[in-house]
Write an enzyme that holds these catalytic residues in place. Structure first.
Site, PDB file in Angstrom:
ATOM      1  N   CYS A  74      21.739  24.063   4.562  1.00 35.36           N
ATOM      2  CA  CYS A  74      21.072  23.193   5.526  1.00 35.36           C
ATOM      3  C   CYS A  74      20.880  21.819   4.903  1.00 35.36           C
ATOM      4  O   CYS A  74      20.623  21.700   3.708  1.00 35.36           O
ATOM      5  CB  CYS A  74      19.710  23.746   5.909  1.00 35.36           C
ATOM      6  SG  CYS A  74      19.772  25.326   6.755  1.00 35.36           S
ATOM      7  N   ARG A  89      23.141  20.837  14.239  1.00 32.83           N
ATOM      8  CA  ARG A  89      24.597  20.814  14.242  1.00 32.83           C
ATOM      9  C   ARG A  89      25.104  21.829  13.227  1.00 32.83           C
ATOM     10  O   ARG A  89      24.407  22.161  12.274  1.00 32.83           O
ATOM     11  CB  ARG A  89      25.109  19.423  13.855  1.00 32.83           C
ATOM     12  CG  ARG A  89      24.842  18.348  14.887  1.00 32.83           C
ATOM     13  CD  ARG A  89      25.221  16.966  14.325  1.00 32.83           C
ATOM     14  NE  ARG A  89      25.149  15.910  15.305  1.00 32.83           N
ATOM     15  CZ  ARG A  89      24.051  15.239  15.619  1.00 32.83           C
ATOM     16  NH1 ARG A  89      22.906  15.530  15.035  1.00 32.83           N
ATOM     17  NH2 ARG A  89      24.089  14.281  16.524  1.00 32.83           N
ATOM     18  N   TYR A 107      29.054  23.002  22.209  1.00 31.67           N
ATOM     19  CA  TYR A 107      27.921  22.084  22.333  1.00 31.67           C
ATOM     20  C   TYR A 107      27.059  22.582  23.479  1.00 31.67           C
ATOM     21  O   TYR A 107      27.525  22.657  24.611  1.00 31.67           O
ATOM     22  CB  TYR A 107      28.419  20.651  22.570  1.00 31.67           C
ATOM     23  CG  TYR A 107      29.073  20.096  21.327  1.00 31.67           C
ATOM     24  CD1 TYR A 107      28.367  19.260  20.476  1.00 31.67           C
ATOM     25  CD2 TYR A 107      30.363  20.458  20.980  1.00 31.67           C
ATOM     26  CE1 TYR A 107      28.941  18.783  19.311  1.00 31.67           C
ATOM     27  CE2 TYR A 107      30.951  19.986  19.817  1.00 31.67           C
ATOM     28  CZ  TYR A 107      30.238  19.150  18.988  1.00 31.67           C
ATOM     29  OH  TYR A 107      30.809  18.682  17.833  1.00 31.67           O
TER      30      TYR A 107
END
Length: 120
Positions: A74, A89, A107
């Site tokens: 991350c 994302r 998305y």
């Protein structure tokens, strides 16, 4: 088999731990489903979160949907003033026989606006 990268993003409703986990799990699950992948096909996943999401690590959600031995990382997304808020994302590196043109980038929620050219 080739190594390919699959992109995705999801907008989270609020910076609350359960909402971050839920949205990220949905994103990971959709990437896997739409691309016909299993966790064994995944080499690694890089997650980023906008700086307004700090209640949980997105990688935790991937662990909860079966990525127990997949390397995950991350990071913070750069804080662009006009950027979309509350976005997780991902970029997943996978082994697949599919050509790049057959990959499905995912998305979800408001994040479709980020990449209208590839959002499916």
């Amino acid at each position: 088999m080739a190594v390919r990268a699959i992109r995705g993003a999801v907008q989270v409703d609020a910076d609350e731990r359960e909402l971050v986990i839920e949205a990220t799990a949905e994103l990971v699950s959709e990437v896997m489903r739409r691309n016909g992948l299993s966790p064994d096909d995944v080499i690694s996943v890089l997650f980023t979160a906008t700086t307004d999401l700090t209640s949980e690590f997105p990688a935790l959600a991937a662990r909860k949907v079966g990525f127990s031995d997949v390397p995950l990382m991350c990071a913070s997304e750069i804080a662009v003033p006009h950027g979309m808020p509350r976005v997780v994302r991902l970029m997943a590196h996978v082994e697949t026989g599919r050509p790049r043109s057959e990959l499905h980038h995912v998305y979800l929620r408001g994040a479709q606006a980020l990449r209208l050219d590839i959002a499916q």
